[in-house]
Scaffold this active site. Structure first.
Site, PDB file in Angstrom:
ATOM      1  N   GLY A  99       0.844  -1.194   0.000  1.00 33.28           N
ATOM      2  CA  GLY A  99       0.000   0.000   0.000  1.00 33.28           C
ATOM      3  C   GLY A  99       0.870   1.231   0.000  1.00 33.28           C
ATOM      4  N   VAL A 100       0.455   2.235  -0.743  1.00 33.45           N
ATOM      5  CA  VAL A 100       1.183   3.493  -0.743  1.00 33.45           C
ATOM      6  C   VAL A 100       0.194   4.546  -0.287  1.00 33.45           C
ATOM      7  CG1 VAL A 100       2.369   5.207  -2.161  1.00 33.45           C
ATOM      8  CG2 VAL A 100       2.674   2.770  -2.625  1.00 33.45           C
ATOM      9  N   LYS A 142      -0.558   8.527   1.554  1.00 32.96           N
ATOM     10  CA  LYS A 142      -0.014   9.886   1.463  1.00 32.96           C
ATOM     11  C   LYS A 142       1.140  10.016   2.425  1.00 32.96           C
ATOM     12  CE  LYS A 142      -3.840  11.891   2.611  1.00 32.96           C
ATOM     13  NZ  LYS A 142      -4.698  10.704   2.666  1.00 32.96           N
ATOM     14  N   LYS A 180       1.267  -9.128   8.788  1.00 34.51           N
ATOM     15  CA  LYS A 180       0.634  -8.770   7.514  1.00 34.51           C
ATOM     16  C   LYS A 180      -0.842  -9.182   7.571  1.00 34.51           C
ATOM     17  CE  LYS A 180       0.430  -9.876   2.759  1.00 34.51           C
ATOM     18  NZ  LYS A 180       0.536 -11.028   1.874  1.00 34.51           N
ATOM     19  N   GLU A 226      -9.655  -3.745   2.575  1.00 29.29           N
ATOM     20  CA  GLU A 226     -10.078  -2.548   3.291  1.00 29.29           C
ATOM     21  C   GLU A 226     -11.600  -2.482   3.281  1.00 29.29           C
ATOM     22  OE1 GLU A 226      -8.336   1.023   1.663  1.00 29.29           O
ATOM     23  OE2 GLU A 226      -6.333   0.097   1.772  1.00 29.29           O
ATOM     24  N   ASP A 280      -8.312   8.443  13.981  1.00 27.34           N
ATOM     25  CA  ASP A 280      -8.242   8.606  12.519  1.00 27.34           C
ATOM     26  C   ASP A 280      -9.096   7.517  11.862  1.00 27.34           C
ATOM     27  OD1 ASP A 280      -7.454   9.637  10.028  1.00 27.34           O
ATOM     28  OD2 ASP A 280      -5.623   8.423   9.959  1.00 27.34           O
ATOM     29  N   ASN A 287      -9.115   2.516   7.126  1.00 27.92           N
ATOM     30  CA  ASN A 287      -8.203   2.034   8.165  1.00 27.92           C
ATOM     31  C   ASN A 287      -8.719   0.789   8.888  1.00 27.92           C
ATOM     32  OD1 ASN A 287      -6.223   3.891   7.561  1.00 27.92           O
ATOM     33  ND2 ASN A 287      -7.031   5.442   8.956  1.00 27.92           N
ATOM     34  N   ASP A 324      -3.375   1.476  11.292  1.00 31.08           N
ATOM     35  CA  ASP A 324      -3.033   2.883  11.081  1.00 31.08           C
ATOM     36  C   ASP A 324      -3.276   3.718  12.347  1.00 31.08           C
ATOM     37  OD1 ASP A 324      -2.128   5.085   9.753  1.00 31.08           O
ATOM     38  OD2 ASP A 324      -3.829   5.308   8.401  1.00 31.08           O
TER      39      ASP A 324
HETATM   40  N1  LIG Z   1      -0.292  -4.732   8.348  1.00 33.08           N
HETATM   41  C1  LIG Z   1      -0.674  -4.578   7.080  1.00 33.08           C
HETATM   42  N2  LIG Z   1      -0.893  -5.649   6.271  1.00 33.08           N
HETATM   43  C2  LIG Z   1      -1.278  -5.501   4.994  1.00 33.08           C
HETATM   44  N3  LIG Z   1      -1.464  -4.302   4.389  1.00 33.08           N
HETATM   45  C3  LIG Z   1      -1.279  -3.191   5.119  1.00 33.08           C
HETATM   46  C4  LIG Z   1      -0.885  -3.274   6.492  1.00 33.08           C
HETATM   47  N4  LIG Z   1      -0.764  -2.010   6.976  1.00 33.08           N
HETATM   48  C5  LIG Z   1      -1.079  -1.195   5.955  1.00 33.08           C
HETATM   49  N5  LIG Z   1      -1.388  -1.879   4.834  1.00 33.08           N
HETATM   50  C6  LIG Z   1      -1.772  -1.319   3.515  1.00 33.08           C
HETATM   51  O1  LIG Z   1      -1.082  -0.094   3.320  1.00 33.08           O
HETATM   52  C7  LIG Z   1      -1.992   1.000   3.207  1.00 33.08           C
HETATM   53  C8  LIG Z   1      -1.475   2.234   3.950  1.00 33.08           C
HETATM   54  O2  LIG Z   1      -1.369   1.923   5.317  1.00 33.08           O
HETATM   55  P1  LIG Z   1      -1.844   2.923   6.450  1.00 33.08           P
HETATM   56  O3  LIG Z   1      -3.304   3.207   6.323  1.00 33.08           O
HETATM   57  O4  LIG Z   1      -1.379   2.351   7.729  1.00 33.08           O
HETATM   58  O5  LIG Z   1      -1.003   4.211   6.099  1.00 33.08           O
HETATM   59  P2  LIG Z   1      -1.458   5.726   5.735  1.00 33.08           P
HETATM   60  O6  LIG Z   1      -0.249   6.533   5.671  1.00 33.08           O
HETATM   61  O7  LIG Z   1      -2.547   6.122   6.618  1.00 33.08           O
HETATM   62  O8  LIG Z   1      -2.057   5.679   4.325  1.00 33.08           O
HETATM   63  P3  LIG Z   1      -3.209   6.721   3.917  1.00 33.08           P
HETATM   64  O9  LIG Z   1      -2.612   8.091   4.096  1.00 33.08           O
HETATM   65  O10 LIG Z   1      -3.522   6.364   2.504  1.00 33.08           O
HETATM   66  O11 LIG Z   1      -4.354   6.433   4.887  1.00 33.08           O
HETATM   67  C9  LIG Z   1      -3.297   0.484   3.773  1.00 33.08           C
HETATM   68  O12 LIG Z   1      -4.379   1.099   3.180  1.00 33.08           O
HETATM   69  C10 LIG Z   1      -3.240  -1.000   3.503  1.00 33.08           C
HETATM   70  O13 LIG Z   1      -3.764  -1.304   2.226  1.00 33.08           O
HETATM   71 MG   LIG Z   2      -4.535   4.871   6.431  1.00 29.82          MG
END
Ligand SMILES: Nc1ncnc2c1ncn2[C@@H]1O[C@H](COP(=O)(O)OP(=O)(O)OP(=O)(O)O)[C@@H](O)[C@H]1O
Ligand SMILES: [Mg+2]
Length: 301
Positions: free
Chosen positions: A101-102, A104, A186, A191, A225, A230, A242
């Protein structure tokens, strides 16, 4: 997006890491670290510093600037390399995999260990920093240092919250943290925003998530958040992830944050499943959130 550090990680040598660590140390004192200082901080001679700087610059791990002197600093990829090295030394991870996942504010990758895990690199402050930089090329020392600092703090806060609420709350199991990186379980599933719920499941899933928010509150935390982005949903239930913005329930605005979390979530379900959740008589807030501890939420209902 920051480039995937795994592409060049395998050909980095021990001395490259001395240089990167020396630079990291130097950046506590100034944004751009002078080459003479690097010999001291990295414990390498002049010639070696030159050679290592070239190698690291070619790989995008450091960047240079001439101000009154020639200075160098780490890029985020350089910072990623340092964290990755620490995780590898601690045997937390053995290999690097595909992006999961990428966001912001983060990049999340699959990493290999005794089983597949997730590695999240925080990038807080970085995007803003880039925008600001376009507007004016400031040389203020503290601001640059602050995006490393901000990202590391966010990782520390997230890890602390995960450790505090796991396993009472269904969150990814926290495994390790270093600099701006967190290694965790993982998650499987999808989502919530992408989950195809049958209408009959909507209220049940909402209740499960609210139960997790209640469990987090009992464990001393408010997520702060909460959104459909999330939460992961799979066949055994829901997982809330998150957590860098989580606050302690002692925080003066904790109840407001909780109320906003509940509103965001209930709002999402109402929009998505108006027939099931739209009716104000439908029970949207579970028992656990309806006792005196959760007065603000109850009043809101
Ligand atoms: N433990 C995990 N296992 C699998 N995928 C994950 C995990 N943690 C995060 N991801 C993936 O990575 C993405 C981004 O993670 P996260 O929401 O924690 O970061 P973020 O910086 O808040 O991203 P955003 O700004 O888009 O909300 C998630 O939407 C998810 O798809
Ligand atoms: Mg997030």
């Amino acid at each position: 997006m920051v480039r995937n550090v795994a592409d060049f990680f395998p050909d980095l040598q021990t001395e490259d890491f001395y240089l990167l660590s020396g630079l990291e140390h130097g950046m506590r004192f100034s944004e751009w670290v002078a080459t003479e200082k690097l010999t001291e901080f990295a414990r390498l001679d002049d010639e070696e510093v030159e050679y290592r700087l070239d190698r690291c610059e070619d790989r995008g791990l450091v960047e240079r600037k001439t101000i009154q002197y020639l200075g160098f600093r780490l890029t985020f990829e350089g910072y990623d390399a340092l964290a990755l090295r620490t995780f590898a030394e601690r045997e937390t991870i053995e290999g690097f995999g595909a992006p999961l996942g990428v966001g912001k504010e983060s990049d999340v990758y699959e990493v290999r260990s005794y089983k597949p895990l997730a590695l999240k690199f925080h990038r807080e402050g970085y995007t803003n920093f880039r925008e600001v930089r376009k507007e004016r090329d400031y040389t203020s020392d503290n601001r640059h240092v602050s995006w490393f600092y901000t990202a590391r703090k966010a990782a520390e806060r997230e890890y602390e919250a995960l450790e505090a609420v796991y396993p009472e709350v269904r969150v990814p199991r926290p495994i390790d943290q270093n600099r701006h990186g967190i290694v965790m379980e993982k998650l499987s599933g999808v989502e919530l925003s992408k989950a195809k719920l049958d209408p009959g499941q909507a209220v049940g899933v909402l209740d499960l998530i609210l139960d997790e928010l209640a469990a987090a509150y009992r464990a001393g935390y408010v997520h702060a958040d909460m959104s459909e982005y999330n939460v992961f949903v799979d066949s055994d239930g829901v997982t809330v992830f998150d957590w860098p913005q989580a606050v302690s329930t002692d925080h003066e605005n904790a109840d407001e944050f909780l109320e906003r979390d509940v509103e965001n979530l209930v709002g999402y379900f109402r929009r998505k499943h108006p027939k099931q959740v739209g009716d104000p008589d439908v029970r949207a807030v579970p028992e656990t959130l309806r006792n005196d501890e959760f007065e603000s939420v109850r009043d809101h209902r």
